[in-house]
Motif scaffolding. Structure first.
Motif, PDB file in Angstrom:
ATOM      1  N   GLU A 127     -13.320 -13.775  47.424  1.00  0.00           N
ATOM      2  CA  GLU A 127     -12.226 -14.675  47.792  1.00  0.00           C
ATOM      3  C   GLU A 127     -10.873 -14.097  47.351  1.00  0.00           C
ATOM      4  OE1 GLU A 127     -10.756 -19.214  46.815  1.00  0.00           O
ATOM      5  OE2 GLU A 127     -12.886 -18.725  46.630  1.00  0.00           O
ATOM      6  N   LEU A 128     -10.830 -13.567  46.135  1.00  0.00           N
ATOM      7  CA  LEU A 128      -9.594 -12.986  45.630  1.00  0.00           C
ATOM      8  C   LEU A 128      -9.170 -11.765  46.446  1.00  0.00           C
ATOM      9  CD1 LEU A 128     -10.219 -13.267  41.799  1.00  0.00           C
ATOM     10  CD2 LEU A 128      -8.470 -14.473  43.109  1.00  0.00           C
ATOM     11  N   LYS A 129     -10.133 -10.948  46.833  1.00  0.00           N
ATOM     12  CA  LYS A 129      -9.818  -9.767  47.641  1.00  0.00           C
ATOM     13  C   LYS A 129      -9.257 -10.175  48.998  1.00  0.00           C
ATOM     14  CE  LYS A 129     -13.129  -6.711  45.399  1.00  0.00           C
ATOM     15  NZ  LYS A 129     -14.400  -5.974  45.528  1.00  0.00           N
ATOM     16  N   SER A 130      -9.801 -11.226  49.562  1.00  0.00           N
ATOM     17  CA  SER A 130      -9.303 -11.743  50.833  1.00  0.00           C
ATOM     18  C   SER A 130      -7.878 -12.264  50.678  1.00  0.00           C
ATOM     19  CB  SER A 130     -10.229 -12.852  51.336  1.00  0.00           C
ATOM     20  OG  SER A 130      -9.715 -13.436  52.501  1.00  0.00           O
ATOM     21  N   ASP A 131      -7.646 -13.022  49.621  1.00  0.00           N
ATOM     22  CA  ASP A 131      -6.304 -13.542  49.339  1.00  0.00           C
ATOM     23  C   ASP A 131      -5.320 -12.395  49.132  1.00  0.00           C
ATOM     24  OD1 ASP A 131      -7.253 -16.131  49.478  1.00  0.00           O
ATOM     25  OD2 ASP A 131      -7.279 -16.452  47.302  1.00  0.00           O
ATOM     26  N   LEU A 188      -9.162  -9.947  38.909  1.00  0.00           N
ATOM     27  CA  LEU A 188     -10.236  -9.063  39.368  1.00  0.00           C
ATOM     28  C   LEU A 188     -10.709  -8.154  38.230  1.00  0.00           C
ATOM     29  CD1 LEU A 188      -9.007  -8.137  42.952  1.00  0.00           C
ATOM     30  CD2 LEU A 188     -11.097  -9.384  42.371  1.00  0.00           C
ATOM     31  N   LYS A 189      -9.792  -7.686  37.398  1.00  0.00           N
ATOM     32  CA  LYS A 189     -10.177  -6.869  36.245  1.00  0.00           C
ATOM     33  C   LYS A 189     -11.078  -7.662  35.309  1.00  0.00           C
ATOM     34  CE  LYS A 189      -6.032  -4.009  36.146  1.00  0.00           C
ATOM     35  NZ  LYS A 189      -4.786  -3.714  35.394  1.00  0.00           N
ATOM     36  N   GLU A 190     -10.688  -8.922  35.054  1.00  0.00           N
ATOM     37  CA  GLU A 190     -11.493  -9.784  34.184  1.00  0.00           C
ATOM     38  C   GLU A 190     -12.895  -9.984  34.753  1.00  0.00           C
ATOM     39  OE1 GLU A 190      -9.418 -13.491  33.795  1.00  0.00           O
ATOM     40  OE2 GLU A 190      -7.648 -12.536  32.912  1.00  0.00           O
ATOM     41  N   LEU A 191     -12.946 -10.246  36.044  1.00  0.00           N
ATOM     42  CA  LEU A 191     -14.239 -10.489  36.681  1.00  0.00           C
ATOM     43  C   LEU A 191     -15.097  -9.228  36.697  1.00  0.00           C
ATOM     44  CD1 LEU A 191     -13.093 -12.774  39.628  1.00  0.00           C
ATOM     45  CD2 LEU A 191     -14.414 -13.459  37.614  1.00  0.00           C
ATOM     46  N   ASN A 192     -14.491  -8.076  36.883  1.00  0.00           N
ATOM     47  CA  ASN A 192     -15.237  -6.818  36.837  1.00  0.00           C
ATOM     48  C   ASN A 192     -15.848  -6.608  35.459  1.00  0.00           C
ATOM     49  OD1 ASN A 192     -15.310  -5.454  39.365  1.00  0.00           O
ATOM     50  ND2 ASN A 192     -13.125  -5.040  39.186  1.00  0.00           N
ATOM     51  N   ARG A 209      -4.339 -10.808  52.406  1.00  0.00           N
ATOM     52  CA  ARG A 209      -3.443 -11.687  53.159  1.00  0.00           C
ATOM     53  C   ARG A 209      -2.037 -11.645  52.575  1.00  0.00           C
ATOM     54  NH1 ARG A 209      -1.683 -16.302  51.788  1.00  0.00           N
ATOM     55  NH2 ARG A 209      -3.306 -16.687  50.245  1.00  0.00           N
ATOM     56  N   ILE A 210      -1.946 -11.755  51.261  1.00  0.00           N
ATOM     57  CA  ILE A 210      -0.634 -11.742  50.600  1.00  0.00           C
ATOM     58  C   ILE A 210       0.042 -10.392  50.802  1.00  0.00           C
ATOM     59  CG2 ILE A 210       0.538 -11.851  48.367  1.00  0.00           C
ATOM     60  CD1 ILE A 210      -1.683 -13.894  47.536  1.00  0.00           C
ATOM     61  N   GLN A 211      -0.727  -9.327  50.719  1.00  0.00           N
ATOM     62  CA  GLN A 211      -0.176  -7.991  50.919  1.00  0.00           C
ATOM     63  C   GLN A 211       0.446  -7.878  52.315  1.00  0.00           C
ATOM     64  OE1 GLN A 211      -3.049  -4.767  50.797  1.00  0.00           O
ATOM     65  NE2 GLN A 211      -1.525  -3.416  49.863  1.00  0.00           N
ATOM     66  N   GLY A 212      -0.236  -8.416  53.314  1.00  0.00           N
ATOM     67  CA  GLY A 212       0.307  -8.415  54.670  1.00  0.00           C
ATOM     68  C   GLY A 212       1.583  -9.227  54.763  1.00  0.00           C
ATOM     69  N   ASP A 213       1.595 -10.378  54.108  1.00  0.00           N
ATOM     70  CA  ASP A 213       2.793 -11.224  54.093  1.00  0.00           C
ATOM     71  C   ASP A 213       3.968 -10.511  53.435  1.00  0.00           C
ATOM     72  OD1 ASP A 213       1.271 -13.196  55.292  1.00  0.00           O
ATOM     73  OD2 ASP A 213       1.077 -14.425  53.479  1.00  0.00           O
ATOM     74  N   VAL A 214       3.688  -9.823  52.326  1.00  0.00           N
ATOM     75  CA  VAL A 214       4.741  -9.101  51.609  1.00  0.00           C
ATOM     76  C   VAL A 214       5.294  -7.973  52.483  1.00  0.00           C
ATOM     77  CG1 VAL A 214       5.170  -7.548  49.644  1.00  0.00           C
ATOM     78  CG2 VAL A 214       3.989  -9.717  49.284  1.00  0.00           C
ATOM     79  N   GLU A 215       4.404  -7.268  53.162  1.00  0.00           N
ATOM     80  CA  GLU A 215       4.852  -6.184  54.038  1.00  0.00           C
ATOM     81  C   GLU A 215       5.734  -6.711  55.166  1.00  0.00           C
ATOM     82  OE1 GLU A 215       1.327  -4.069  55.239  1.00  0.00           O
ATOM     83  OE2 GLU A 215       1.008  -3.270  53.227  1.00  0.00           O
ATOM     84  N   LYS A 270       2.061 -12.800  42.631  1.00  0.00           N
ATOM     85  CA  LYS A 270       0.729 -13.342  42.908  1.00  0.00           C
ATOM     86  C   LYS A 270      -0.288 -12.214  43.025  1.00  0.00           C
ATOM     87  CE  LYS A 270      -2.214 -16.573  43.777  1.00  0.00           C
ATOM     88  NZ  LYS A 270      -2.726 -17.356  42.667  1.00  0.00           N
ATOM     89  N   MET A 271       0.115 -11.102  43.639  1.00  0.00           N
ATOM     90  CA  MET A 271      -0.785  -9.958  43.759  1.00  0.00           C
ATOM     91  C   MET A 271      -1.137  -9.400  42.371  1.00  0.00           C
ATOM     92  SD  MET A 271       0.888  -8.145  47.118  1.00  0.00           S
ATOM     93  CE  MET A 271      -0.016  -6.624  46.964  1.00  0.00           C
ATOM     94  N   ILE A 272      -0.184  -9.374  41.475  1.00  0.00           N
ATOM     95  CA  ILE A 272      -0.433  -8.905  40.106  1.00  0.00           C
ATOM     96  C   ILE A 272      -1.419  -9.835  39.402  1.00  0.00           C
ATOM     97  CG2 ILE A 272       0.633  -8.588  37.828  1.00  0.00           C
ATOM     98  CD1 ILE A 272       3.158  -7.598  39.398  1.00  0.00           C
TER      99      ILE A 272
END
Length: 59
Positions: free
Chosen positions: A12-16, A48-52, A19-25, A40-42
């Motif tokens: 879910e986070l990767k999908s978000d 994601l680091k925590e979950l890994n 999407r956010i990366q596209g919006d920022v671009e 938000k990307m940060i």
């Protein structure tokens, strides 16, 4: 958290993030302030680091 729960949240986070990366671009191309999206990307990257780490502990 179970391995499945971690993997689901990561997906879910990767999908978000994508999407956010596209919006920022898009916003960048129009000269719009992108700091909110970048922050938000940060946050997503940190989560994601925590979950890994949790996933490594489980395995």
């Amino acid at each position: 958290m179970t391995k499945k729960q971690i993997e689901a949240e990561m997906a879910e986070l990767k999908s978000d993030y994508a999407r956010i990366q596209g919006d920022v671009e898009k916003a960048t191309s129009f000269g719009v302030n992108t700091s909110t999206g970048e922050n938000k990307m940060i946050e997503i990257e940190e989560r994601l680091k925590e979950l890994n780490q949790k996933l490594e502990e489980i395995e």
